[in-house]
Write a protein that holds these residues in place. Structure first.
Motif, PDB file in Angstrom:
ATOM      1  N   MET A   1       0.816  -1.217   0.000  1.00 31.86           N
ATOM      2  CA  MET A   1       0.000   0.000   0.000  1.00 31.86           C
ATOM      3  C   MET A   1       0.851   1.268   0.000  1.00 31.86           C
ATOM      4  N   SER A   2       2.037   1.223   0.601  1.00 30.80           N
ATOM      5  CA  SER A   2       2.904   2.401   0.519  1.00 30.80           C
ATOM      6  C   SER A   2       3.284   2.674  -0.925  1.00 30.80           C
ATOM      7  N   THR A   3       3.533   1.618  -1.684  1.00 27.61           N
ATOM      8  CA  THR A   3       3.870   1.769  -3.103  1.00 27.61           C
ATOM      9  C   THR A   3       2.695   2.356  -3.876  1.00 27.61           C
ATOM     10  N   VAL A   4       1.518   1.824  -3.637  1.00 30.71           N
ATOM     11  CA  VAL A   4       0.302   2.321  -4.300  1.00 30.71           C
ATOM     12  C   VAL A   4       0.086   3.793  -3.974  1.00 30.71           C
ATOM     13  N   ARG A   5       0.164   4.131  -2.707  1.00 32.77           N
ATOM     14  CA  ARG A   5      -0.140   5.505  -2.274  1.00 32.77           C
ATOM     15  C   ARG A   5       0.893   6.500  -2.781  1.00 32.77           C
ATOM     16  N   LEU A   6       2.170   6.137  -2.717  1.00 33.44           N
ATOM     17  CA  LEU A   6       3.209   7.043  -3.206  1.00 33.44           C
ATOM     18  C   LEU A   6       3.056   7.312  -4.697  1.00 33.44           C
ATOM     19  N   ILE A   7       2.845   6.270  -5.471  1.00 34.27           N
ATOM     20  CA  ILE A   7       2.685   6.458  -6.920  1.00 34.27           C
ATOM     21  C   ILE A   7       1.436   7.269  -7.220  1.00 34.27           C
ATOM     22  N   ARG A   8       0.363   6.985  -6.515  1.00 29.52           N
ATOM     23  CA  ARG A   8      -0.890   7.716  -6.724  1.00 29.52           C
ATOM     24  C   ARG A   8      -0.696   9.213  -6.512  1.00 29.52           C
ATOM     25  N   HIS A   9       0.124   9.583  -5.541  1.00 27.69           N
ATOM     26  CA  HIS A   9       0.362  11.001  -5.244  1.00 27.69           C
ATOM     27  C   HIS A   9       1.240  11.678  -6.291  1.00 27.69           C
ATOM     28  N   PHE A  10       2.302  11.003  -6.729  1.00 31.40           N
ATOM     29  CA  PHE A  10       3.310  11.683  -7.539  1.00 31.40           C
ATOM     30  C   PHE A  10       3.180  11.446  -9.046  1.00 31.40           C
ATOM     31  N   LEU A  11       2.399  10.463  -9.443  1.00 27.73           N
ATOM     32  CA  LEU A  11       2.256  10.151 -10.864  1.00 27.73           C
ATOM     33  C   LEU A  11       1.570  11.243 -11.684  1.00 27.73           C
ATOM     34  N   PRO A  12       0.490  11.876 -11.196  1.00 28.28           N
ATOM     35  CA  PRO A  12      -0.205  12.848 -12.047  1.00 28.28           C
ATOM     36  C   PRO A  12       0.687  13.948 -12.608  1.00 28.28           C
ATOM     37  N   GLU A  13       1.618  14.454 -11.803  1.00 32.22           N
ATOM     38  CA  GLU A  13       2.484  15.527 -12.298  1.00 32.22           C
ATOM     39  C   GLU A  13       3.537  14.999 -13.270  1.00 32.22           C
ATOM     40  N   MET A  14       3.933  13.730 -13.109  1.00 29.99           N
ATOM     41  CA  MET A  14       4.827  13.120 -14.096  1.00 29.99           C
ATOM     42  C   MET A  14       4.109  13.008 -15.442  1.00 29.99           C
TER      43      MET A  14
ATOM     44  N   TRP B   1       7.361  13.049 -18.247  1.00 29.03           N
ATOM     45  CA  TRP B   1       8.671  12.507 -17.869  1.00 29.03           C
ATOM     46  C   TRP B   1       8.614  12.054 -16.416  1.00 29.03           C
ATOM     47  N   GLY B   2       9.167  10.887 -16.164  1.00 32.06           N
ATOM     48  CA  GLY B   2       9.218  10.419 -14.776  1.00 32.06           C
ATOM     49  C   GLY B   2       9.916   9.076 -14.668  1.00 32.06           C
ATOM     50  N   ARG B   3      10.419   8.820 -13.485  1.00 33.13           N
ATOM     51  CA  ARG B   3      11.041   7.533 -13.182  1.00 33.13           C
ATOM     52  C   ARG B   3      10.499   7.048 -11.837  1.00 33.13           C
ATOM     53  N   VAL B   4      10.002   5.835 -11.822  1.00 31.26           N
ATOM     54  CA  VAL B   4       9.571   5.197 -10.577  1.00 31.26           C
ATOM     55  C   VAL B   4      10.360   3.897 -10.447  1.00 31.26           C
ATOM     56  N   ILE B   5      11.089   3.763  -9.350  1.00 36.91           N
ATOM     57  CA  ILE B   5      11.942   2.594  -9.144  1.00 36.91           C
ATOM     58  C   ILE B   5      11.656   2.023  -7.761  1.00 36.91           C
ATOM     59  N   ALA B   6      11.342   0.753  -7.703  1.00 36.97           N
ATOM     60  CA  ALA B   6      11.087   0.081  -6.434  1.00 36.97           C
ATOM     61  C   ALA B   6      12.247  -0.852  -6.113  1.00 36.97           C
ATOM     62  N   VAL B   7      12.785  -0.722  -4.924  1.00 37.17           N
ATOM     63  CA  VAL B   7      13.824  -1.634  -4.454  1.00 37.17           C
ATOM     64  C   VAL B   7      13.128  -2.830  -3.812  1.00 37.17           C
ATOM     65  N   THR B   8      13.290  -4.001  -4.426  1.00 35.19           N
ATOM     66  CA  THR B   8      12.611  -5.190  -3.928  1.00 35.19           C
ATOM     67  C   THR B   8      13.643  -6.158  -3.344  1.00 35.19           C
ATOM     68  N   SER B   9      13.725  -7.355  -3.856  1.00 38.74           N
ATOM     69  CA  SER B   9      14.641  -8.368  -3.329  1.00 38.74           C
ATOM     70  C   SER B   9      14.729  -9.516  -4.322  1.00 38.74           C
ATOM     71  N   THR B  10      15.813 -10.281  -4.237  1.00 37.31           N
ATOM     72  CA  THR B  10      15.893 -11.488  -5.060  1.00 37.31           C
ATOM     73  C   THR B  10      14.840 -12.514  -4.663  1.00 37.31           C
ATOM     74  N   SER B  11      14.149 -12.263  -3.550  1.00 36.42           N
ATOM     75  CA  SER B  11      13.080 -13.182  -3.139  1.00 36.42           C
ATOM     76  C   SER B  11      11.933 -13.206  -4.137  1.00 36.42           C
ATOM     77  N   VAL B  12      11.861 -12.213  -5.038  1.00 37.72           N
ATOM     78  CA  VAL B  12      10.816 -12.255  -6.066  1.00 37.72           C
ATOM     79  C   VAL B  12      11.146 -13.303  -7.131  1.00 37.72           C
ATOM     80  N   TYR B  13      12.407 -13.753  -7.165  1.00 39.00           N
ATOM     81  CA  TYR B  13      12.821 -14.838  -8.054  1.00 39.00           C
ATOM     82  C   TYR B  13      12.947 -16.156  -7.316  1.00 39.00           C
ATOM     83  N   GLU B  14      13.501 -16.104  -6.123  1.00 42.41           N
ATOM     84  CA  GLU B  14      13.807 -17.308  -5.358  1.00 42.41           C
ATOM     85  C   GLU B  14      13.443 -17.062  -3.897  1.00 42.41           C
TER      86      GLU B  14
END
Length: 257
Positions: A112-125, A130-143
Protein backbone atom coordinates in the motif's frame (compact mmCIF):
# COMPACT_ATOMS: atom_id res chain seq x y z
CA UNK A 1 29.27 10.06 -18.12
CA UNK A 2 26.62 12.76 -17.68
CA UNK A 3 23.46 11.06 -16.41
CA UNK A 4 21.52 14.34 -16.77
CA UNK A 5 20.11 14.23 -13.25
CA UNK A 6 21.33 17.59 -11.98
CA UNK A 7 17.97 19.26 -12.56
CA UNK A 8 15.86 16.43 -11.13
CA UNK A 9 13.95 16.30 -7.85
CA UNK A 10 14.31 12.87 -6.27
CA UNK A 11 12.35 11.33 -3.39
CA UNK A 12 14.18 8.46 -1.67
CA UNK A 13 12.16 6.42 0.80
CA UNK A 14 14.05 4.69 3.58
CA UNK A 15 16.88 7.10 2.87
CA UNK A 16 18.68 7.20 6.22
CA UNK A 17 20.29 3.75 6.31
CA UNK A 18 21.71 0.98 4.17
CA UNK A 19 20.73 0.88 0.51
CA UNK A 20 18.39 3.86 0.83
CA UNK A 21 21.11 6.12 2.19
CA UNK A 22 23.52 4.97 -0.50
CA UNK A 23 20.92 5.85 -3.13
CA UNK A 24 20.39 9.30 -1.61
CA UNK A 25 24.15 9.89 -1.62
CA UNK A 26 24.54 8.83 -5.26
CA UNK A 27 21.78 11.19 -6.43
CA UNK A 28 23.34 13.99 -4.39
CA UNK A 29 26.67 13.37 -6.14
CA UNK A 30 24.83 13.73 -9.46
CA UNK A 31 23.59 17.16 -8.41
CA UNK A 32 19.94 16.23 -7.90
CA UNK A 33 17.75 17.84 -5.27
CA UNK A 34 17.11 14.95 -2.89
CA UNK A 35 14.32 14.43 -0.37
CA UNK A 36 14.81 11.53 2.04
CA UNK A 37 12.01 9.96 4.04
CA UNK A 38 12.39 7.67 7.03
CA UNK A 39 10.76 7.06 10.38
CA UNK A 40 13.57 8.68 12.35
CA UNK A 41 16.55 11.01 11.97
CA UNK A 42 15.80 12.00 8.39
CA UNK A 43 16.66 15.67 8.94
CA UNK A 44 19.94 14.84 10.67
CA UNK A 45 21.00 12.39 7.96
CA UNK A 46 19.96 14.85 5.24
CA UNK A 47 22.25 17.48 6.76
CA UNK A 48 25.12 15.00 6.90
CA UNK A 49 24.74 14.01 3.24
CA UNK A 50 24.32 17.62 2.12
CA UNK A 51 27.48 18.65 3.96
CA UNK A 52 29.53 15.71 2.73
CA UNK A 53 28.68 16.17 -0.94
CA UNK A 54 27.83 19.90 -1.03
CA UNK A 55 24.32 19.11 -2.22
CA UNK A 56 20.67 19.97 -1.67
CA UNK A 57 19.20 17.32 0.62
CA UNK A 58 16.09 17.58 2.79
CA UNK A 59 14.67 15.13 5.30
CA UNK A 60 11.14 14.26 6.39
CA UNK A 61 10.18 11.85 9.17
CA UNK A 62 7.28 9.62 8.15
CA UNK A 63 5.94 6.10 8.54
CA UNK A 64 5.31 4.75 5.04
CA UNK A 65 2.79 2.21 6.34
CA UNK A 66 0.44 5.09 7.26
CA UNK A 67 -1.63 6.81 4.57
CA UNK A 68 -1.74 10.10 6.46
CA UNK A 69 2.05 10.26 6.65
CA UNK A 70 2.33 9.78 2.89
CA UNK A 71 -0.21 12.58 2.44
CA UNK A 72 2.06 14.85 4.48
CA UNK A 73 5.10 13.88 2.40
CA UNK A 74 3.32 14.98 -0.74
CA UNK A 75 2.32 18.31 0.81
CA UNK A 76 5.86 18.97 2.02
CA UNK A 77 7.77 17.88 -1.09
CA UNK A 78 5.46 18.83 -3.94
CA UNK A 79 6.33 17.33 -7.32
CA UNK A 80 9.23 14.97 -7.95
CA UNK A 81 10.81 13.67 -11.13
CA UNK A 82 12.18 10.45 -9.64
CA UNK A 83 10.43 8.34 -7.01
CA UNK A 84 12.50 5.68 -5.24
CA UNK A 85 10.31 3.28 -3.26
CA UNK A 86 12.33 1.51 -0.59
CA UNK A 87 11.61 0.28 2.91
CA UNK A 88 13.00 -2.00 5.55
CA UNK A 89 12.14 -5.68 5.40
CA UNK A 90 9.11 -7.00 7.26
CA UNK A 91 9.07 -9.41 10.19
CA UNK A 92 10.77 -12.77 9.74
CA UNK A 93 9.23 -16.10 10.69
CA UNK A 94 7.85 -19.41 9.50
CA UNK A 95 4.33 -19.53 8.06
CA UNK A 96 2.62 -20.87 11.19
CA UNK A 97 4.33 -18.29 13.39
CA UNK A 98 2.88 -15.31 11.51
CA UNK A 99 -0.44 -13.82 12.60
CA UNK A 100 -3.01 -11.86 10.60
CA UNK A 101 -1.68 -8.64 12.12
CA UNK A 102 1.79 -9.38 10.73
CA UNK A 103 0.36 -9.80 7.24
CA UNK A 104 -1.74 -6.62 7.47
CA UNK A 105 1.16 -4.50 8.74
CA UNK A 106 3.51 -5.84 6.08
CA UNK A 107 0.92 -5.32 3.34
CA UNK A 108 0.64 -1.64 4.33
CA UNK A 109 4.43 -1.26 4.51
CA UNK A 110 5.34 -2.95 1.22
CA UNK A 111 2.30 -2.83 -1.07
CA UNK A 112 0.00 0.00 0.00
CA UNK A 113 2.90 2.40 0.52
CA UNK A 114 3.87 1.77 -3.10
CA UNK A 115 0.30 2.32 -4.30
CA UNK A 116 -0.14 5.50 -2.27
CA UNK A 117 3.21 7.04 -3.21
CA UNK A 118 2.69 6.46 -6.92
CA UNK A 119 -0.89 7.72 -6.72
CA UNK A 120 0.36 11.00 -5.24
CA UNK A 121 3.31 11.68 -7.54
CA UNK A 122 2.26 10.15 -10.86
CA UNK A 123 -0.21 12.85 -12.05
CA UNK A 124 2.48 15.53 -12.30
CA UNK A 125 4.83 13.12 -14.10
CA UNK A 126 2.05 12.56 -16.63
CA UNK A 127 1.59 16.31 -17.00
CA UNK A 128 5.33 16.85 -17.62
CA UNK A 129 5.60 13.70 -19.76
CA UNK A 130 8.67 12.51 -17.87
CA UNK A 131 9.22 10.42 -14.78
CA UNK A 132 11.04 7.53 -13.18
CA UNK A 133 9.57 5.20 -10.58
CA UNK A 134 11.94 2.59 -9.14
CA UNK A 135 11.09 0.08 -6.43
CA UNK A 136 13.82 -1.63 -4.45
CA UNK A 137 12.61 -5.19 -3.93
CA UNK A 138 14.64 -8.37 -3.33
CA UNK A 139 15.89 -11.49 -5.06
CA UNK A 140 13.08 -13.18 -3.14
CA UNK A 141 10.82 -12.26 -6.07
CA UNK A 142 12.82 -14.84 -8.05
CA UNK A 143 13.81 -17.31 -5.36
CA UNK A 144 11.99 -17.48 -1.98
CA UNK A 145 14.30 -16.98 0.98
CA UNK A 146 14.02 -18.98 4.24
CA UNK A 147 11.83 -17.45 6.96
CA UNK A 148 11.02 -14.42 4.82
CA UNK A 149 7.44 -15.44 4.02
CA UNK A 150 6.09 -11.90 4.20
CA UNK A 151 8.80 -10.47 1.97
CA UNK A 152 8.67 -13.42 -0.45
CA UNK A 153 4.91 -13.00 -0.92
CA UNK A 154 4.28 -9.27 -0.84
CA UNK A 155 7.25 -8.04 -2.86
CA UNK A 156 5.92 -10.04 -5.80
CA UNK A 157 2.79 -7.87 -5.63
CA UNK A 158 4.97 -4.79 -6.01
CA UNK A 159 6.67 -6.28 -9.07
CA UNK A 160 3.28 -7.07 -10.60
CA UNK A 161 2.06 -3.53 -10.00
CA UNK A 162 5.19 -1.96 -11.45
CA UNK A 163 5.03 -4.15 -14.53
CA UNK A 164 1.38 -3.23 -15.07
CA UNK A 165 2.04 0.49 -14.70
CA UNK A 166 5.00 0.32 -17.08
CA UNK A 167 2.63 -0.72 -19.85
CA UNK A 168 -0.05 1.82 -19.02
CA UNK A 169 2.16 4.91 -18.72
CA UNK A 170 4.99 4.32 -21.20
CA UNK A 171 3.25 6.70 -23.61
CA UNK A 172 4.01 9.54 -21.16
CA UNK A 173 7.75 8.78 -21.09
CA UNK A 174 7.48 7.44 -17.54
CA UNK A 175 9.37 4.27 -16.71
CA UNK A 176 8.61 1.81 -13.92
CA UNK A 177 11.36 -0.59 -12.89
CA UNK A 178 12.43 -2.68 -9.92
CA UNK A 179 15.88 -3.43 -8.57
CA UNK A 180 16.31 -6.75 -6.77
CA UNK A 181 19.40 -6.70 -4.54
CA UNK A 182 21.07 -9.84 -3.34
CA UNK A 183 22.68 -10.10 0.09
CA UNK A 184 23.93 -6.58 0.84
CA UNK A 185 25.94 -5.44 3.86
CA UNK A 186 23.28 -3.56 5.77
CA UNK A 187 21.84 -3.65 9.29
CA UNK A 188 19.03 -5.84 7.96
CA UNK A 189 21.50 -8.45 6.74
CA UNK A 190 23.35 -8.35 10.05
CA UNK A 191 20.04 -9.03 11.80
CA UNK A 192 19.31 -12.02 9.53
CA UNK A 193 22.80 -13.38 10.12
CA UNK A 194 22.35 -13.16 13.90
CA UNK A 195 18.99 -14.92 13.72
CA UNK A 196 20.36 -17.67 11.46
CA UNK A 197 23.38 -18.20 13.70
CA UNK A 198 21.16 -18.70 16.75
CA UNK A 199 18.76 -20.98 14.88
CA UNK A 200 21.52 -23.10 13.34
CA UNK A 201 23.75 -23.01 16.42
CA UNK A 202 26.66 -21.71 14.40
CA UNK A 203 28.89 -18.67 14.75
CA UNK A 204 27.97 -15.53 12.83
CA UNK A 205 31.24 -15.84 10.92
CA UNK A 206 30.25 -19.33 9.75
CA UNK A 207 26.84 -18.13 8.62
CA UNK A 208 28.33 -15.15 6.78
CA UNK A 209 30.76 -17.38 4.92
CA UNK A 210 27.99 -19.81 3.98
CA UNK A 211 25.74 -17.03 2.70
CA UNK A 212 28.53 -15.41 0.71
CA UNK A 213 29.27 -18.73 -0.97
CA UNK A 214 25.72 -18.84 -2.34
CA UNK A 215 26.46 -16.34 -5.12
CA UNK A 216 28.98 -16.49 -7.94
CA UNK A 217 30.99 -13.50 -6.67
CA UNK A 218 31.47 -15.17 -3.25
CA UNK A 219 30.89 -11.94 -1.37
CA UNK A 220 28.14 -9.59 -0.22
CA UNK A 221 27.20 -6.47 -2.14
CA UNK A 222 28.06 -3.01 -0.90
CA UNK A 223 25.07 -0.62 -0.66
CA UNK A 224 26.67 1.71 -3.21
CA UNK A 225 26.70 -1.09 -5.79
CA UNK A 226 22.91 -1.33 -5.54
CA UNK A 227 22.62 2.45 -5.59
CA UNK A 228 24.60 2.67 -8.83
CA UNK A 229 22.04 0.49 -10.60
CA UNK A 230 19.16 2.58 -9.24
CA UNK A 231 20.72 5.86 -10.37
CA UNK A 232 21.38 4.45 -13.84
CA UNK A 233 17.72 3.39 -14.23
CA UNK A 234 16.68 6.92 -13.26
CA UNK A 235 18.90 8.51 -15.90
CA UNK A 236 18.37 9.44 -19.52
CA UNK A 237 20.76 6.62 -20.42
CA UNK A 238 18.03 4.18 -19.35
CA UNK A 239 15.19 5.89 -21.18
CA UNK A 240 14.25 2.73 -23.13
CA UNK A 241 14.20 0.41 -20.10
CA UNK A 242 10.84 -0.12 -18.43
CA UNK A 243 8.94 -2.96 -16.80
CA UNK A 244 12.08 -4.84 -15.74
CA UNK A 245 13.26 -6.24 -12.43
CA UNK A 246 17.03 -5.86 -12.48
CA UNK A 247 18.89 -8.37 -10.34
CA UNK A 248 21.96 -6.94 -8.62
CA UNK A 249 22.86 -10.11 -6.80
CA UNK A 250 26.34 -11.28 -7.75
CA UNK A 251 24.85 -14.27 -9.55
CA UNK A 252 22.76 -15.53 -6.61
CA UNK A 253 19.63 -16.32 -8.63
CA UNK A 254 19.98 -19.30 -10.94
CA UNK A 255 17.41 -18.04 -13.42
CA UNK A 256 17.17 -18.73 -17.13
CA UNK A 257 17.14 -15.90 -19.66
Amino acid sequence: MDLKLSDKRVLVCGGTRGIGRAIAEEFTKEGSTVFIVARHQSKEIAKQIAAQYSGKVFGFDADLSKAEDIDQIKKAVGQVDVLIINSGGPKTGDFLELRDEDWHLSFDLLVMSTVRLIRHFLPEMIERKWGRVIAVTSTSVYEPLPRLLLSNSLRMSVVGLMRSLSKEYAKYNITFNCVAPGHTMTERLEQLIREAAMRMQKSQEEVMKQMAEENDMKRFAKPEEIAAAVVFLASERASYITGVTLRVDGGFVRASL
